[in-house]
Design a protein around this motif. Structure first.
Motif, PDB file in Angstrom:
ATOM      1  N   PRO A 143     -23.243  66.208  96.560  1.00 30.57           N
ATOM      2  CA  PRO A 143     -24.394  66.963  96.053  1.00 30.57           C
ATOM      3  C   PRO A 143     -24.825  68.076  97.003  1.00 30.57           C
ATOM      4  CG  PRO A 143     -25.065  64.784  96.805  1.00 30.57           C
ATOM      5  CD  PRO A 143     -23.566  64.813  96.823  1.00 30.57           C
ATOM      6  N   ASP A 144     -24.473  67.958  98.280  1.00 28.73           N
ATOM      7  CA  ASP A 144     -24.826  68.989  99.254  1.00 28.73           C
ATOM      8  C   ASP A 144     -24.237  70.347  98.887  1.00 28.73           C
ATOM      9  OD1 ASP A 144     -22.382  67.569  99.899  1.00 28.73           O
ATOM     10  OD2 ASP A 144     -22.303  68.758 101.738  1.00 28.73           O
ATOM     11  N   ALA A 145     -23.084  70.376  98.223  1.00 25.93           N
ATOM     12  CA  ALA A 145     -22.493  71.653  97.814  1.00 25.93           C
ATOM     13  C   ALA A 145     -23.452  72.387  96.876  1.00 25.93           C
ATOM     14  CB  ALA A 145     -21.149  71.424  97.130  1.00 25.93           C
ATOM     15  N   TYR A 146     -23.996  71.683  95.911  1.00 30.57           N
ATOM     16  CA  TYR A 146     -24.979  72.294  95.018  1.00 30.57           C
ATOM     17  C   TYR A 146     -26.272  72.630  95.755  1.00 30.57           C
ATOM     18  CZ  TYR A 146     -22.881  71.742  90.342  1.00 30.57           C
ATOM     19  OH  TYR A 146     -22.117  71.868  89.216  1.00 30.57           O
ATOM     20  N   ILE A 147     -26.773  71.691  96.545  1.00 31.50           N
ATOM     21  CA  ILE A 147     -28.066  71.894  97.225  1.00 31.50           C
ATOM     22  C   ILE A 147     -28.022  73.130  98.111  1.00 31.50           C
ATOM     23  CG2 ILE A 147     -29.669  70.941  98.937  1.00 31.50           C
ATOM     24  CD1 ILE A 147     -28.890  68.124  97.777  1.00 31.50           C
ATOM     25  N   PHE A 148     -27.016  73.219  98.978  1.00 34.42           N
ATOM     26  CA  PHE A 148     -26.981  74.353  99.901  1.00 34.42           C
ATOM     27  C   PHE A 148     -26.534  75.636  99.222  1.00 34.42           C
ATOM     28  CE2 PHE A 148     -26.861  70.713 102.878  1.00 34.42           C
ATOM     29  CZ  PHE A 148     -28.150  70.905 103.356  1.00 34.42           C
ATOM     30  N   GLY A 149     -25.786  75.536  98.134  1.00 36.01           N
ATOM     31  CA  GLY A 149     -25.504  76.719  97.325  1.00 36.01           C
ATOM     32  C   GLY A 149     -26.783  77.261  96.720  1.00 36.01           C
ATOM     33  N   VAL A 196     -28.142  80.948 107.378  1.00 39.01           N
ATOM     34  CA  VAL A 196     -28.139  79.510 107.716  1.00 39.01           C
ATOM     35  C   VAL A 196     -27.602  78.697 106.532  1.00 39.01           C
ATOM     36  CG1 VAL A 196     -29.613  77.522 108.175  1.00 39.01           C
ATOM     37  CG2 VAL A 196     -29.972  79.667 109.440  1.00 39.01           C
ATOM     38  N   TYR A 197     -28.153  78.956 105.351  1.00 41.59           N
ATOM     39  CA  TYR A 197     -27.725  78.184 104.170  1.00 41.59           C
ATOM     40  C   TYR A 197     -26.319  78.544 103.715  1.00 41.59           C
ATOM     41  CZ  TYR A 197     -32.382  76.225 103.907  1.00 41.59           C
ATOM     42  OH  TYR A 197     -33.536  75.552 104.189  1.00 41.59           O
ATOM     43  N   LYS A 198     -25.945  79.800 103.884  1.00 40.74           N
ATOM     44  CA  LYS A 198     -24.592  80.224 103.516  1.00 40.74           C
ATOM     45  C   LYS A 198     -23.562  79.454 104.348  1.00 40.74           C
ATOM     46  CE  LYS A 198     -21.574  84.227 103.375  1.00 40.74           C
ATOM     47  NZ  LYS A 198     -21.413  85.615 103.781  1.00 40.74           N
ATOM     48  N   GLN A 199     -23.817  79.309 105.651  1.00 40.53           N
ATOM     49  CA  GLN A 199     -22.896  78.550 106.502  1.00 40.53           C
ATOM     50  C   GLN A 199     -22.827  77.084 106.056  1.00 40.53           C
ATOM     51  OE1 GLN A 199     -24.097  79.136 110.554  1.00 40.53           O
ATOM     52  NE2 GLN A 199     -23.052  81.100 110.724  1.00 40.53           N
ATOM     53  N   ARG A 200     -23.953  76.510 105.720  1.00 38.26           N
ATOM     54  CA  ARG A 200     -23.958  75.112 105.271  1.00 38.26           C
ATOM     55  C   ARG A 200     -23.241  74.974 103.930  1.00 38.26           C
ATOM     56  NH1 ARG A 200     -29.262  71.745 106.637  1.00 38.26           N
ATOM     57  NH2 ARG A 200     -27.719  70.079 106.478  1.00 38.26           N
ATOM     58  N   PHE A 201     -23.431  75.940 103.057  1.00 33.19           N
ATOM     59  CA  PHE A 201     -22.770  75.935 101.747  1.00 33.19           C
ATOM     60  C   PHE A 201     -21.259  76.048 101.908  1.00 33.19           C
ATOM     61  CE2 PHE A 201     -21.668  78.554  97.799  1.00 33.19           C
ATOM     62  CZ  PHE A 201     -21.528  77.463  96.983  1.00 33.19           C
ATOM     63  N   ASN A 202     -20.839  76.981 102.762  1.00 30.05           N
ATOM     64  CA  ASN A 202     -19.391  77.172 102.981  1.00 30.05           C
ATOM     65  C   ASN A 202     -18.783  75.931 103.598  1.00 30.05           C
ATOM     66  OD1 ASN A 202     -19.481  79.708 101.882  1.00 30.05           O
ATOM     67  ND2 ASN A 202     -19.659  80.749 103.834  1.00 30.05           N
ATOM     68  N   TYR A 206     -29.113  66.652  88.245  1.00 31.33           N
ATOM     69  CA  TYR A 206     -29.494  68.057  88.366  1.00 31.33           C
ATOM     70  C   TYR A 206     -30.938  68.215  88.853  1.00 31.33           C
ATOM     71  CZ  TYR A 206     -29.884  72.987  86.896  1.00 31.33           C
ATOM     72  OH  TYR A 206     -30.079  74.341  86.849  1.00 31.33           O
ATOM     73  N   LYS A 207     -31.866  67.443  88.318  1.00 30.78           N
ATOM     74  CA  LYS A 207     -33.263  67.546  88.730  1.00 30.78           C
ATOM     75  C   LYS A 207     -33.429  67.186  90.201  1.00 30.78           C
ATOM     76  CE  LYS A 207     -37.969  65.968  87.616  1.00 30.78           C
ATOM     77  NZ  LYS A 207     -38.383  66.277  88.966  1.00 30.78           N
ATOM     78  N   GLU A 208     -32.755  66.144  90.650  1.00 30.21           N
ATOM     79  CA  GLU A 208     -32.833  65.744  92.061  1.00 30.21           C
ATOM     80  C   GLU A 208     -32.263  66.831  92.980  1.00 30.21           C
ATOM     81  OE1 GLU A 208     -32.437  60.891  91.574  1.00 30.21           O
ATOM     82  OE2 GLU A 208     -30.625  62.124  91.546  1.00 30.21           O
ATOM     83  N   ILE A 209     -31.210  67.488  92.535  1.00 26.45           N
ATOM     84  CA  ILE A 209     -30.612  68.573  93.315  1.00 26.45           C
ATOM     85  C   ILE A 209     -31.572  69.753  93.406  1.00 26.45           C
ATOM     86  CG2 ILE A 209     -28.783  70.328  93.211  1.00 26.45           C
ATOM     87  CD1 ILE A 209     -26.931  67.996  92.291  1.00 26.45           C
ATOM     88  N   ILE A 210     -32.170  70.125  92.289  1.00 24.36           N
ATOM     89  CA  ILE A 210     -33.143  71.225  92.293  1.00 24.36           C
ATOM     90  C   ILE A 210     -34.325  70.880  93.191  1.00 24.36           C
ATOM     91  CG2 ILE A 210     -34.857  72.432  90.870  1.00 24.36           C
ATOM     92  CD1 ILE A 210     -32.759  72.520  88.657  1.00 24.36           C
ATOM     93  N   ASP A 211     -34.847  69.667  93.072  1.00 23.39           N
ATOM     94  CA  ASP A 211     -35.977  69.248  93.912  1.00 23.39           C
ATOM     95  C   ASP A 211     -35.617  69.303  95.395  1.00 23.39           C
ATOM     96  OD1 ASP A 211     -37.482  68.855  91.630  1.00 23.39           O
ATOM     97  OD2 ASP A 211     -37.266  66.652  91.646  1.00 23.39           O
ATOM     98  N   ALA A 212     -34.409  68.886  95.742  1.00 24.15           N
ATOM     99  CA  ALA A 212     -33.977  68.924  97.146  1.00 24.15           C
ATOM    100  C   ALA A 212     -33.876  70.370  97.641  1.00 24.15           C
ATOM    101  CB  ALA A 212     -32.644  68.202  97.312  1.00 24.15           C
ATOM    102  N   ALA A 213     -33.313  71.266  96.827  1.00 26.26           N
ATOM    103  CA  ALA A 213     -33.187  72.677  97.228  1.00 26.26           C
ATOM    104  C   ALA A 213     -34.566  73.309  97.409  1.00 26.26           C
ATOM    105  CB  ALA A 213     -32.371  73.447  96.187  1.00 26.26           C
ATOM    106  N   LYS A 214     -35.486  72.991  96.536  1.00 28.42           N
ATOM    107  CA  LYS A 214     -36.854  73.512  96.678  1.00 28.42           C
ATOM    108  C   LYS A 214     -37.510  72.969  97.947  1.00 28.42           C
ATOM    109  CE  LYS A 214     -37.947  74.246  91.782  1.00 28.42           C
ATOM    110  NZ  LYS A 214     -38.799  73.786  90.654  1.00 28.42           N
ATOM    111  N   ALA A 215     -37.264  71.707  98.245  1.00 33.12           N
ATOM    112  CA  ALA A 215     -37.849  71.102  99.453  1.00 33.12           C
ATOM    113  C   ALA A 215     -37.252  71.741 100.711  1.00 33.12           C
ATOM    114  CB  ALA A 215     -37.611  69.592  99.456  1.00 33.12           C
TER     115      ALA A 215
END
Length: 178
Positions: free
Chosen positions: A149-155, A172-178, A3-12
């Motif tokens: 993990p990309d599903a969480y990151i881009f969500g 942009v992120y919505k398309q990547r999430f979908n 979870y922490k790595e996912i949050i850090d990636a989304a922030k980055a």
């Protein structure tokens, strides 16, 4: 990823590190998990549960992580293969429940599955879609964080962009999430 790595990636990805955002990440994660639970149906989510049926009892509680039925069967004690049941709307099930004999149907009402008429020595075997186990601790993982993990990151990036009121990044992120 945890979870922490996912949050850090989304922030980055969004280049946002402010405290206001950090305070909102738990809420954003719950929104992302809800969207995933509503949309995703994969074999990785499949779980099997068995319920022993009793004569005269038509309603049985569903598992707390229920995300939808994949397969519902009636087994007789000692058998490995059973009879697949078909979903009916509650109104149609009510008509059948008043008739005697063996039925091939089930319905879902208020967090319960209805089988009518059940008989002793029968087992209801349900293969269902399990909702995502929520991420709550920094080191928490689940099957989706391990495989995609990309599903969480881009969500999360989608939610961060909505929070920041940035419609271009949101799309942009919505398309990547979908």
């Amino acid at each position: 990823m945890n979870y922490k790595e996912i949050i850090d990636a989304a922030k980055a990805y969004t280049d946002r590190y402010d405290e206001e955002l950090s305070d909102s990440m738990t809420a954003f994660t719950r929104v992302v998990e809800a969207k995933i639970n509503n949309a995703l149906r994969t074999g990785d989510q499949s779980v099997r549960a068995q319920i022993w049926l009793r004569t005269g009892e038509e309603y049985y509680g569903l598992p707390c992580d229920w995300g939808g039925a994949r397969d519902v069967e009636i087994l007789h004690e000692g058998q490995q293969h059973g009879r697949t049941l078909v979903y009916l709307a509650p109104e149609e099930m009510n008509k059948l429940a008043r008739q005697s004999g063996e039925h091939n149907y089930y319905t879902i009402i208020a967090g319960q599955i209805q089988i009518a008429p059940p008989a002793d020595h029968q087992i209801l075997e349900i293969v269902y879609y399990q909702r995502l186990p929520p991420l709550e601790d920094d080191d928490a993982t689940n099957w989706l964080t391990e495989k995609n993990p990309d599903a969480y990151i881009f969500g999360l990036c989608t939610e961060i962009s909505a929070f920041a009121k940035d419609p271009m990044q949101f799309e942009v992120y919505k398309q990547r999430f979908n």
